[in-house]
Design an enzyme around this catalytic site. Structure first.
Site: not given
Length: 563
Positions: A53, A85, A126-128, A198, A449, A475
């Protein structure tokens, strides 16, 4: 005409005899006499080699720096962490994922405030990283632009698109005997072909779209793929824009209003985004001092149809959406239908409506975004539930679900590992309500998650046949009949911690209730007998996080002041 002085904070360093030592340090990193007359711009990079990511963000930061320099600023790159993640999923590492959001936000705030930077370009992946960057920007309230590193390309296997969720679900298929070792290995080797977050409408892409709708990123940038050459141009534009925002005196909280957050929620609902969006938008609003609650999500949800055929419940990925017009085309449609606030200000200095005048509509013949009057669901798929199991709320994702009501016996587990073992041993049957508790923000700690669990359920053919409820979270790649963010959590004595094996649980997304069949007197007796569990960690980062973090219904933030 005297040129405007845009050194809104750095002037305390760049002028005065007493600041000779400070300037000496900056000269060592490349500053010249003329740079001290310019605004200092921080380029907050989340580059890292620990995840695809963010693997390319170092080069994007260089472009943002060049843009800020061309725009008339004195830019400097600094870094912060990221946690993958996908790699931390399914084991103890996942306890650190959500807390990393606070570490990232705190670190950007710390550097920018300590160095007295005048503006910031923050680049996430990435996500965070996306919510963390925006949280820091909102706290500091200095002119800033967020840039998303972009989505990954889909992997290819046997002529079909696959992605990281394919890998998780392949594990369940393998355990069920549906695929062999060779096929499992092929999935592993082909799911992630390169740089980018992702690919489906999972958390990273969801939050990128939300931040674009919020007005804090360049129009179109949330859907531009990571490897697209234009991504570097976006970063260069962002660098130039920050200096322009300084000149125009446009600050993040001028952009991040209540109406702007409603726009973000609207786009998330239309796209069928991740349940994590609720958690992160609450946290971002808290940082911006905007009063946003779960009730606001419900109010917006009721007027927004679910339009997107995107993974995990659909079949397309973010790159597919990009190719038919991207997030701007979706927002253009929503604006035309009167469910976006078009007068909200954005980082371009223009309003949402003015930006969307330049956007192309969705391509003719595409089938990724449904017509407004032919939605998958007439209302948004992220549903807030309340009841005697979740007095402060829980969140269900109903996209792709054929049923809206589920009733069954509770199968109670106090850890993800125990639940996974039960699934592996075929102890979870159709009709069960699988409960995983003591994994909330405080109890996890870190609210891990449950993608591994949901993927195992789907992989074994139990998707929609088993309900999963947790005070943890899911997730963006999770799908099935899943309910997370149950609040209050078990660790603080919430009703989910009072459940017993076999209690009948009823989940109804139409009435938006989540209850278990227990009398008031029995509930009181169980509450009196409840003993607060000992903390899992007594030192280090997770210990601090567990003591500071708020409930998920308030965004799981660590700077909530309550008397």
């Amino acid at each position: 005409m005297v040129k405007k002085d845009m050194r809104i904070r750095s002037k305390v360093i760049s002028e005065g005899v007493n600041r000779v030592p400070n300037r000496s340090m900056l000269r060592a990193v490349g500053f010249k006499d003329e740079d001290f007359k310019k605004p200092m711009i921080g380029i907050a990079s989340t580059w890292s080699e620990v995840t695809p990511c963010n693997i390319h963000i170092d080069q994007l930061a260089v472009q943002a720096k060049a843009g800020a320099k061309d725009g008339g600023g004195a830019p400097m790159i600094f870094n912060t962490i990221t946690v993958s993640d996908g790699i931390s999923m399914g084991h103890e590492g996942m306890f650190y994922s959500l807390p990393s959001r606070e570490v990232i936000a705190d670190s950007i705030e710390t550097v920018a405030n300590a160095e007295r930077l005048d503006g910031v370009v923050a680049i996430g992946g990435c996500d965070k990283t996306t919510p963390a960057c925006v949280m820091a920007i909102a706290r500091m309230n200095i002119p800033s632009v967020y840039v998303y590193g972009g989505t990954i390309q889909p992997g290819k296997l046997d002529g079909k698109d696959i992605d990281i969720v394919s890998s998780f679900e392949a594990v369940g298929q393998y355990q069920e005997g549906l695929i062999d070792d060779e096929q499992l290995y092929k999935v592993e080797c082909n799911a992630c072909p390169g740089a980018g977050a992702c690919g489906g409408m999972y958390t990273a892409n969801t939050m990128a779209a939300a931040v674009e709708a919020l007005g804090m990123s360049i129009p179109g940038s949330s859907s531009t793929p990571a490897i697209n050459e234009y991504k570097e141009s976006e970063c260069r534009q962002a660098g130039e824009l920050v200096v322009s925002l300084l000149e125009k005196e446009i600050y993040p909280r001028d952009i991040m209003t209540k109406e702007a957050f409603e726009n973000a929620i609207t786009v998330v609902m239309a796209l069928g985004g991740s349940t994590n969006a609720i958690l992160h938008l609450l946290a971002m609003a808290h940082s911006a001092e905007v009063d946003l609650t779960l009730d606001d999500f419900e109010r917006v949800r009721e007027k927004v149809p679910h339009l997107a055929d995107l993974k995990p419940s659909g079949k397309y990925v973010m790159q597919d959406l990009y190719e038919v017009g991207g997030v701007p085309a979706v927002m253009k449609l929503l604006l035309e239908q009167g469910i976006l606030h078009g007068d909200c200000l954005t980082v371009t200095g223009k309003t949402v409506a003015e930006n969307l005048e330049l956007a192309s509509p969705l391509k003719e013949g595409q089938d990724i975004i449904r017509p407004f009057n032919e939605p998958f669901k007439k209302t948004g798929p992220l549903v807030v539930l309340k009841g005697n199991l979740a007095p402060d709320g829980a969140v269900a994702k109903m996209s792709g679900q054929k049923i809206s009501r589920f009733e069954g016996p509770a199968r109670v587990f106090d850890s993800e590992d125990d639940a996974a073992k039960a699934i592996e041993e075929n102890k979870i049957k159709e009709g069960d309500v699988l409960v995983i508790r003591h994994v909330g923000p405080k109890g996890g700690p870190g609210m891990p998650e449950m993608l591994s669990i949901t993927a195992m359920i789907v992989g074994r053919g139990l998707g929609g046949k088993v309900a999963l409820m947790t005070d943890g979270r899911f997730s963006g790649g999770s799908h099935g009949f899943v309910i997370g963010h149950v609040s209050p959590e078990a660790h603080v004595g919430g009703p989910i911690g009072l459940l017993k094996e076999g209690d009948t649980i009823t989940i109804d997304s139409d009435s938006q209730e989540i209850n278990f069949n227990i009398s008031e007197s029995e509930l009181e007796q169980r509450a009196k007998a409840w003993i607060k569990p000992a903390p899992k960690y007594t030192k280090g980062m997770l210990s601090k996080y567990s003591r500071l973090v708020s409930s998920s219904s308030k965004g799981a933030v660590t700077d909530l002041y309550e008397e």
